[in-house]
Design a protein around this motif. Structure first.
Motif, PDB file in Angstrom:
ATOM      1  N   LYS A 136      38.264  43.914  39.818  1.00 43.33           N
ATOM      2  CA  LYS A 136      37.722  42.771  40.561  1.00 43.33           C
ATOM      3  C   LYS A 136      37.945  41.475  39.802  1.00 43.33           C
ATOM      4  O   LYS A 136      38.062  41.462  38.572  1.00 43.33           O
ATOM      5  CB  LYS A 136      36.216  42.967  40.813  1.00 43.33           C
ATOM      6  N   LEU A 137      37.999  40.396  40.565  1.00 39.64           N
ATOM      7  CA  LEU A 137      38.094  39.047  40.018  1.00 39.64           C
ATOM      8  C   LEU A 137      37.016  38.208  40.693  1.00 39.64           C
ATOM      9  O   LEU A 137      36.844  38.290  41.918  1.00 39.64           O
ATOM     10  CB  LEU A 137      39.486  38.478  40.286  1.00 39.64           C
TER      11      LEU A 137
ATOM     12  N   LEU B 215      46.065  31.535  39.746  1.00 38.35           N
ATOM     13  CA  LEU B 215      45.407  32.664  40.405  1.00 38.35           C
ATOM     14  C   LEU B 215      46.294  33.909  40.363  1.00 38.35           C
ATOM     15  O   LEU B 215      45.811  35.022  40.128  1.00 38.35           O
ATOM     16  CB  LEU B 215      45.061  32.283  41.844  1.00 38.35           C
ATOM     17  N   ARG B 216      47.581  33.733  40.574  1.00 30.67           N
ATOM     18  CA  ARG B 216      48.508  34.870  40.493  1.00 30.67           C
ATOM     19  C   ARG B 216      48.529  35.456  39.078  1.00 30.67           C
ATOM     20  O   ARG B 216      48.599  36.674  38.907  1.00 30.67           O
ATOM     21  CB  ARG B 216      49.910  34.442  40.922  1.00 30.67           C
TER      22      ARG B 216
ATOM     23  N   MET C 281      48.017  34.478  49.060  1.00 32.62           N
ATOM     24  CA  MET C 281      49.259  34.266  48.315  1.00 32.62           C
ATOM     25  C   MET C 281      49.264  35.021  46.990  1.00 32.62           C
ATOM     26  O   MET C 281      50.324  35.349  46.457  1.00 32.62           O
ATOM     27  CB  MET C 281      49.485  32.771  48.081  1.00 32.62           C
ATOM     28  N   ALA C 282      48.082  35.288  46.450  1.00 33.36           N
ATOM     29  CA  ALA C 282      47.975  36.005  45.179  1.00 33.36           C
ATOM     30  C   ALA C 282      47.806  37.514  45.376  1.00 33.36           C
ATOM     31  O   ALA C 282      47.697  38.249  44.391  1.00 33.36           O
ATOM     32  CB  ALA C 282      46.806  35.457  44.364  1.00 33.36           C
ATOM     33  N   GLY C 283      47.785  37.964  46.622  1.00 31.10           N
ATOM     34  CA  GLY C 283      47.655  39.395  46.879  1.00 31.10           C
ATOM     35  C   GLY C 283      46.277  39.949  46.584  1.00 31.10           C
ATOM     36  O   GLY C 283      46.128  41.108  46.207  1.00 31.10           O
TER      37      GLY C 283
ATOM     38  N   MET D  14      45.788  28.817  31.718  1.00 29.37           N
ATOM     39  CA  MET D  14      45.836  29.811  32.795  1.00 29.37           C
ATOM     40  C   MET D  14      47.069  29.668  33.687  1.00 29.37           C
ATOM     41  O   MET D  14      47.370  30.555  34.487  1.00 29.37           O
ATOM     42  CB  MET D  14      44.555  29.765  33.627  1.00 29.37           C
ATOM     43  N   ARG D  15      47.813  28.580  33.544  1.00 32.56           N
ATOM     44  CA  ARG D  15      49.060  28.439  34.300  1.00 32.56           C
ATOM     45  C   ARG D  15      50.196  29.259  33.689  1.00 32.56           C
ATOM     46  O   ARG D  15      51.248  29.417  34.305  1.00 32.56           O
ATOM     47  CB  ARG D  15      49.462  26.962  34.384  1.00 32.56           C
ATOM     48  N   ASP D  16      49.989  29.759  32.471  1.00 34.30           N
ATOM     49  CA  ASP D  16      50.975  30.609  31.814  1.00 34.30           C
ATOM     50  C   ASP D  16      50.589  32.073  31.997  1.00 34.30           C
ATOM     51  O   ASP D  16      49.393  32.400  32.003  1.00 34.30           O
ATOM     52  CB  ASP D  16      51.046  30.291  30.315  1.00 34.30           C
ATOM     53  N   PRO D  17      51.578  32.980  32.129  1.00 34.20           N
ATOM     54  CA  PRO D  17      51.253  34.406  32.274  1.00 34.20           C
ATOM     55  C   PRO D  17      50.391  34.888  31.113  1.00 34.20           C
ATOM     56  O   PRO D  17      50.573  34.475  29.959  1.00 34.20           O
ATOM     57  CB  PRO D  17      52.629  35.088  32.265  1.00 34.20           C
ATOM     58  N   LEU D  18      49.444  35.744  31.419  1.00 33.15           N
ATOM     59  CA  LEU D  18      48.523  36.263  30.407  1.00 33.15           C
ATOM     60  C   LEU D  18      49.148  37.475  29.715  1.00 33.15           C
ATOM     61  O   LEU D  18      49.508  38.445  30.383  1.00 33.15           O
ATOM     62  CB  LEU D  18      47.200  36.658  31.063  1.00 33.15           C
ATOM     63  N   PRO D  19      49.273  37.434  28.391  1.00 29.18           N
ATOM     64  CA  PRO D  19      49.834  38.578  27.668  1.00 29.18           C
ATOM     65  C   PRO D  19      48.791  39.641  27.341  1.00 29.18           C
ATOM     66  O   PRO D  19      49.087  40.597  26.630  1.00 29.18           O
ATOM     67  CB  PRO D  19      50.372  37.938  26.385  1.00 29.18           C
TER      68      PRO D  19
END
Length: 246
Positions: A142-143, A130-131, A215-217, A98-103
């Protein structure tokens, strides 16, 4: 130069003894919680869901059975290998940190359940994760982050217990150390060799989470306190279940 030591979750989650120790987890209770949560959030039939840190996919399978298109991701290749036997056109599994961007995405609902957050040694990595999750939430989506109520957990910490599962004696030692709740797991494996693993979860407070969300908006819609979805009470609730909107 010495190699970096392996992160605890990259070895322990792939161990067959992890699955042995936790095989009696109450999945019926977990599915009741998921059913309540879906009724509470009421995503539309056919909505796209992400199960972030899905393990062997049991909950992703349940979500798929409710009529949703589900992607499950987890950093454990062994867990995803086990989950993929249940994959079909509307249920997908991928190895992913999850620390890598999700494709993958976008998703109407992203779920991070059963304390599958806060494992990383560097606090900044929690914000990065989280970002990344927020980035694949569809506008208006939603998350949900389901985390233990750390203040209560630290206050009621059981320092030592022994569990015997399928002939293996697991000796569990818990303590609070440098902002982490630590569980040390000692046992002899089936060959008689002594083994020791750790679980480390950062003791994140509601206030710290809220800082992450800013911070994650993400906008915090509500905080629930248990799997019956009662309101969060810092003194008594076992969980902090954050419902976030993008």
């Amino acid at each position: 130069m010495l190699p970096e030591p392996a992160e605890w979750f990259s070895t322990w989650f792939d161990s067959p003894y992890y699955h042995r120790l936790y095989q009696s987890r109450d999945y019926a209770e977990a599915q009741e919680f998921l059913g309540r949560l879906l009724a509470h959030l009421h995503p539309k039939s056919g909505a796209r869901l992400l199960d972030l840190a899905c393990g062997k996919g049991r909950h992703a399978r349940y979500l798929s059975e409710q009529g949703f298109e589900v992607t499950g991701v987890d950093l454990s290749p062994q867990s995803i290998g086990a989950a993929r036997q249940f994959a079909h056109e509307l249920l997908h599994f991928q190895v992913h940190d999850m620390r890598d961007p999700l494709p993958y995405g976008p998703f109407d609902l992203v779920l991070n359940l059963f304390t599958s957050f806060g494992y990383f040694q560097q606090e900044a990595e929690n914000v990065v994760a989280l970002r990344n999750a927020a980035a694949v939430v569809r506008p208006g989506g939603k998350l949900v982050i389901d985390f233990l109520n750390t203040e209560q957990a630290v206050r009621t910490l059981v320092a030592h217990e022994t569990k015997t599962v399928d002939g293996t004696d697991f000796y569990l030692y818990r303590h609070f150390n440098n902002d982490f709740i630590v569980k040390e797991i000692r046992f002899r494996d089936d060959e008689g060799q002594e083994q020791c693993f750790e679980e480390r979860v950062r003791a994140l407070t509601q206030e710290r989470f809220e800082e992450y969300f800013r911070m994650a908006g993400l906008r915090l819609a509500e905080v629930l306190g248990d799997y019956q979805l009662r309101p969060f009470d810092p003194a008594t609730s076992p969980r902090m279940i954050f419902v976030l909107k993008k």
